[in-house]
Design a protein around this motif. Structure first.
Motif, PDB file in Angstrom:
ATOM      1  N   SER A   1      11.035  -2.272  -8.551  1.00  0.00           N
ATOM      2  CA  SER A   1      10.909  -1.216  -7.564  1.00  0.00           C
ATOM      3  C   SER A   1      10.945   0.146  -8.268  1.00  0.00           C
ATOM      4  N   TYR A   2      10.112   1.044  -7.760  1.00  0.00           N
ATOM      5  CA  TYR A   2      10.052   2.373  -8.349  1.00  0.00           C
ATOM      6  C   TYR A   2      11.025   3.313  -7.666  1.00  0.00           C
TER       7      TYR A   2
ATOM      8  N   THR B   1       7.343   1.302  -2.993  1.00  0.00           N
ATOM      9  CA  THR B   1       6.514   1.430  -4.196  1.00  0.00           C
ATOM     10  C   THR B   1       7.112   0.602  -5.322  1.00  0.00           C
ATOM     11  N   THR B   2       6.257  -0.171  -5.975  1.00  0.00           N
ATOM     12  CA  THR B   2       6.679  -0.989  -7.109  1.00  0.00           C
ATOM     13  C   THR B   2       5.840  -0.647  -8.329  1.00  0.00           C
ATOM     14  N   TYR B   3       6.366  -1.013  -9.487  1.00  0.00           N
ATOM     15  CA  TYR B   3       5.619  -0.793 -10.744  1.00  0.00           C
ATOM     16  C   TYR B   3       5.430  -2.124 -11.457  1.00  0.00           C
TER      17      TYR B   3
ATOM     18  N   PHE C   1       1.100   1.134 -10.345  1.00  0.00           N
ATOM     19  CA  PHE C   1       1.936   1.261  -9.153  1.00  0.00           C
ATOM     20  C   PHE C   1       1.198   0.706  -7.942  1.00  0.00           C
TER      21      PHE C   1
ATOM     22  N   GLU D   1      11.977   7.463  -7.936  1.00  0.00           N
ATOM     23  CA  GLU D   1      11.482   8.717  -8.515  1.00  0.00           C
ATOM     24  C   GLU D   1      12.444   9.221  -9.592  1.00  0.00           C
TER      25      GLU D   1
END
Length: 417
Positions: free
Chosen positions: A261-262, A240-242, A233, A264
């Motif tokens: 893109s992350y 936040t990206t993964y 991440f 939750e």
């Protein structure tokens, strides 16, 4: 025909002796209850009786074996039920500690409790029967199978065999099980793969334990090929990206397999694409640089699962990163407990099937013993009313013969002159 005096005395004496011999035989039959007084009287019946005795003695041995086997299997089943109760207690403790409200003292108390649970598990795993045999040592039942080392590791000193007891001429039953297969051989996490967090993670995110969508493909990728996946991440907040990369032996390709893109609570399919073999959910908020590694589940028995949970509870720091790593370890431990519980239930089912077989054979042996004893009784035991009648008849005949002999003995021609 003329009968001389010696002939008269000889024939009379022979008749009396025969009557006495018959009466003596009947008297012994009444005293013993058996119609076989002398083997020479009924050689065929004697041979048949000897054969029946041999069969009954062998069945007696099988019955004793069945009784011992039943006790051994019941003890093993009861012990595994106690282990299952212990697992439930550990699971409850893990769930209680898997939240952000626990403090350092709570964690220390839980770690101390886990140490006691490990020792209790060792006691169950080293259970002995009434003769001092260790029931989980395989065929090496005279030696304690599990040894707790000072560093917390567990050594298994038994073997993979099983003790057998004969229940019939060509039938035997296993009365013990190898402890390594019960306590040391389950696989970690969900049994297919594990998700571990990087020790340097500082965010509140946790991953897994995940689900298997295609077991054959998962086995090929994770177990056969040894493929590992790394989820990394970057960024923070809504930015936040993964990134997903793959590799083997802890070395990952610099070229990403997928990124995005992350959000939750999202789940990531591995390998990325339309038909992933496994799916890993991500909960919480990862920090920039946080990483998770997905790889094939390694063997992690009950002892190791307890110890991994104890180790997770020793970290008393309550920072977000520490809490997340602890939550990750607890999540993995809970999944491993499920795998071990399944292993226990499978073993108990096997024990139950063996116990049913032993009980069925025992009932069959008991029924056969009764039938053989009845046959033996019919062959050897007397009919008391019949023998008593014959005895009385023989006694009367003997008394009559003796009286007649005495009367004839006293007869003399000169008495009539």
């Amino acid at each position: 025909m003329r009968i001389s005096t010696p002939q008269f005395y000889g024939s009379s004496l022979t008749g009396i002796l025969n009557q006495q011999n018959t009466l003596n035989t009947l008297s012994q039959q009444l005293a013993t209850g058996s119609r076989i007084v002398n083997p020479s009287d009924a050689p065929v019946a004697v041979a048949q009786n000897a054969a029946l005795n041999g069969q009954i003695e062998r069945l007696g041995t099988y019955t004793q074996n069945a009784q011992y086997a039943q006790g051994a299997l019941q003890l093993e089943s009861k012990t595994l039920q106690s282990v299952g109760t212990l697992i439930d207690q550990v699971r409850q403790l893990a769930v209680q500690m898997n939240n952000a409200t626990v403090n350092a003292q709570d964690l220390r108390n839980a770690a101390a409790a886990m140490k006691g649970y490990v020792e209790q598990l060792a006691q169950y795993a080293n259970t002995q029967d009434g003769q001092g045999n260790y029931i989980f040592a395989g065929s090496k039942s005279d030696a304690m199978p599990f040894v707790l080392e000072a560093d917390g590791r567990v050594r298994y000193l038994g073997d993979g065999g099983q003790n057998q007891l004969a229940l019939g001429p060509s039938l035997s039953a296993a009365i013990s099980d190898a402890g390594d297969g019960i306590f040391l051989s389950a696989r970690a996490a969900n049994g297919q793969f594990t998700v571990s967090s990087n020790p340097a993670n500082s965010g509140s995110a946790t991953a897994g334990p995940g689900t298997v969508n295609d077991r054959a493909l998962a086995d090929q990728l994770l177990l056969v090929n040894g493929t590992q996946y790394q989820i990394s991440f970057s960024g923070s907040g809504s930015g936040t990206t993964y990134t997903i990369t793959s590799g083997t032996g802890g070395v990952f390709s610099p070229t990403p397999m997928a990124s995005g893109s992350y959000t939750e609570g999202m789940s990531l399919g591995l390998p990325p694409g339309g038909s992933p073999a496994i799916t890993v959910p991500i909960l919480g908020t990862p920090a920039n640089g946080d990483q998770f590694t997905v790889q094939a589940a390694s063997p992690q028995g009950l002892f190791e699962t307890f110890q991994s949970l104890a180790a997770a509870l020793t970290a008393t720091d309550t920072s977000p990163g520490t809490n997340a790593r602890r939550a990750q370890a607890i999540s993995n431990a809970l999944a491993s407990l499920d795998q071990n519980q399944t292993r226990l239930l499978d073993t108990q089912a096997t024990i139950g099937a063996r116990l049913q077989q032993v009980q069925a054979v025992q009932a069959q042996n008991t029924s056969l013993t009764v039938r053989l004893q009845t046959e033996q009784s019919e062959l050897t035991q007397i009919n008391y009313p019949e023998v008593i009648t014959r005895y009385q008849q023989s006694l009367t005949a003997l008394q009559a013969a003796q009286k007649a002999f005495m009367q004839l003995q006293g007869m003399n021609l000169f008495q009539y002159l």
